[in-house]
Design a protein around this motif. Sequence first.
Motif, PDB file in Angstrom:
ATOM      1  N   LEU A   7       0.844  -1.190   0.000  1.00  0.00           N
ATOM      2  CA  LEU A   7       0.000   0.000   0.000  1.00  0.00           C
ATOM      3  C   LEU A   7       0.880   1.242   0.000  1.00  0.00           C
ATOM      4  CD1 LEU A   7      -2.646  -1.029   2.712  1.00  0.00           C
ATOM      5  CD2 LEU A   7      -2.556  -1.649   0.293  1.00  0.00           C
ATOM      6  N   GLU A   8       0.523   2.204  -0.826  1.00  0.00           N
ATOM      7  CA  GLU A   8       1.304   3.436  -0.945  1.00  0.00           C
ATOM      8  C   GLU A   8       0.405   4.630  -0.677  1.00  0.00           C
ATOM      9  OE1 GLU A   8       3.998   5.739  -4.302  1.00  0.00           O
ATOM     10  OE2 GLU A   8       3.734   3.568  -4.435  1.00  0.00           O
ATOM     11  N   THR A   9       0.876   5.561   0.168  1.00  0.00           N
ATOM     12  CA  THR A   9       0.155   6.801   0.441  1.00  0.00           C
ATOM     13  C   THR A   9       1.059   7.967   0.045  1.00  0.00           C
ATOM     14  OG1 THR A   9       0.980   7.133   2.698  1.00  0.00           O
ATOM     15  CG2 THR A   9      -0.920   5.661   2.430  1.00  0.00           C
ATOM     16  N   GLU A  10       0.649   9.159   0.375  1.00  0.00           N
ATOM     17  CA  GLU A  10       1.445  10.338   0.017  1.00  0.00           C
ATOM     18  C   GLU A  10       2.857  10.271   0.593  1.00  0.00           C
ATOM     19  OE1 GLU A  10       1.284  15.219   0.481  1.00  0.00           O
ATOM     20  OE2 GLU A  10      -0.442  14.014   1.097  1.00  0.00           O
ATOM     21  N   ARG A  11       2.969   9.817   1.845  1.00  0.00           N
ATOM     22  CA  ARG A  11       4.280   9.807   2.514  1.00  0.00           C
ATOM     23  C   ARG A  11       4.804   8.425   2.852  1.00  0.00           C
ATOM     24  NH1 ARG A  11       3.243  13.396   7.709  1.00  0.00           N
ATOM     25  NH2 ARG A  11       1.259  12.259   7.621  1.00  0.00           N
ATOM     26  N   LEU A  12       3.965   7.394   2.726  1.00  0.00           N
ATOM     27  CA  LEU A  12       4.302   6.094   3.309  1.00  0.00           C
ATOM     28  C   LEU A  12       4.246   4.946   2.318  1.00  0.00           C
ATOM     29  CD1 LEU A  12       1.987   6.431   6.451  1.00  0.00           C
ATOM     30  CD2 LEU A  12       4.396   7.088   6.299  1.00  0.00           C
ATOM     31  N   ILE A  13       4.999   3.890   2.655  1.00  0.00           N
ATOM     32  CA  ILE A  13       4.875   2.579   2.024  1.00  0.00           C
ATOM     33  C   ILE A  13       4.527   1.589   3.132  1.00  0.00           C
ATOM     34  CG2 ILE A  13       6.072   0.713   0.809  1.00  0.00           C
ATOM     35  CD1 ILE A  13       5.786   3.055  -1.005  1.00  0.00           C
ATOM     36  N   LEU A  14       3.453   0.847   2.926  1.00  0.00           N
ATOM     37  CA  LEU A  14       3.075  -0.228   3.844  1.00  0.00           C
ATOM     38  C   LEU A  14       3.332  -1.539   3.122  1.00  0.00           C
ATOM     39  CD1 LEU A  14       1.403   2.337   4.797  1.00  0.00           C
ATOM     40  CD2 LEU A  14      -0.206   0.711   5.775  1.00  0.00           C
ATOM     41  N   ARG A  15       4.162  -2.406   3.728  1.00  0.00           N
ATOM     42  CA  ARG A  15       4.601  -3.630   3.052  1.00  0.00           C
ATOM     43  C   ARG A  15       4.631  -4.801   4.013  1.00  0.00           C
ATOM     44  NH1 ARG A  15       9.469  -4.668   5.135  1.00  0.00           N
ATOM     45  NH2 ARG A  15      10.900  -2.977   5.662  1.00  0.00           N
ATOM     46  N   GLU A  16       4.936  -5.975   3.461  1.00  0.00           N
ATOM     47  CA  GLU A  16       5.050  -7.185   4.273  1.00  0.00           C
ATOM     48  C   GLU A  16       6.281  -7.100   5.172  1.00  0.00           C
ATOM     49  OE1 GLU A  16       4.929 -12.031   3.598  1.00  0.00           O
ATOM     50  OE2 GLU A  16       5.456 -10.721   1.916  1.00  0.00           O
TER      51      GLU A  16
END
Length: 196
Positions: A7-16
């Motif tokens: 998942l990618e947002t404006e400031r972040l990467i959410l990953r495994e």
Amino acid sequence: MSEFPILETERLILREVATEDAIDMFEYLSDKDVVTHMGLEPYKSSKDVLNEEIKWYKSIVEEGTGIRWVITKKESSVVIGSCGFLNMSPKHHRAEIGFELHKEYWGQGIASEAVEAVIDYGYENLNLERIEAIVDPPNFPSQKLMEKQGFRKEGLLRNYEYNFGKFNDVYMYSMIREDFNMKEHLNSASSTRAKS
């Protein structure tokens, strides 16, 4: 899932989560201020983080009872927190959301940004009808975050959890698909007004 979603947002990467993340995670999971509202004692070593927390992240995906992303900022691979679903019930299209964040990043809207991305994924990809959040009454920042995201406080669950040698009350927050759709509609209308 054939492949773990990123998942990618404006400031972040959410990953495994990865094995090597244990060192970064230990930095905030050893902080009492971070883990107290998770019902945990501070971790004593990165090895314990690997054998308990990371193992749990992987097990809930394998069992189909949840999914947990680690949070990194786009400009760095350092893990600063996590967010995801637990206690998923496919039959009832329901899941509980949980998160924690390194204290250094509190008050910057990062947890809210991550939670919003996870909520979106839950409704758009997991066919959820209801997302719940269990919040300690003294945890005012998390209550504020839930309300900002459109969750409703349903009530106080008395003696709901047993942590640190005693029973504790918690607040139950929830968002149903109707709430999510309304929020998306309002955000879309607000964006349209801003452009015109």
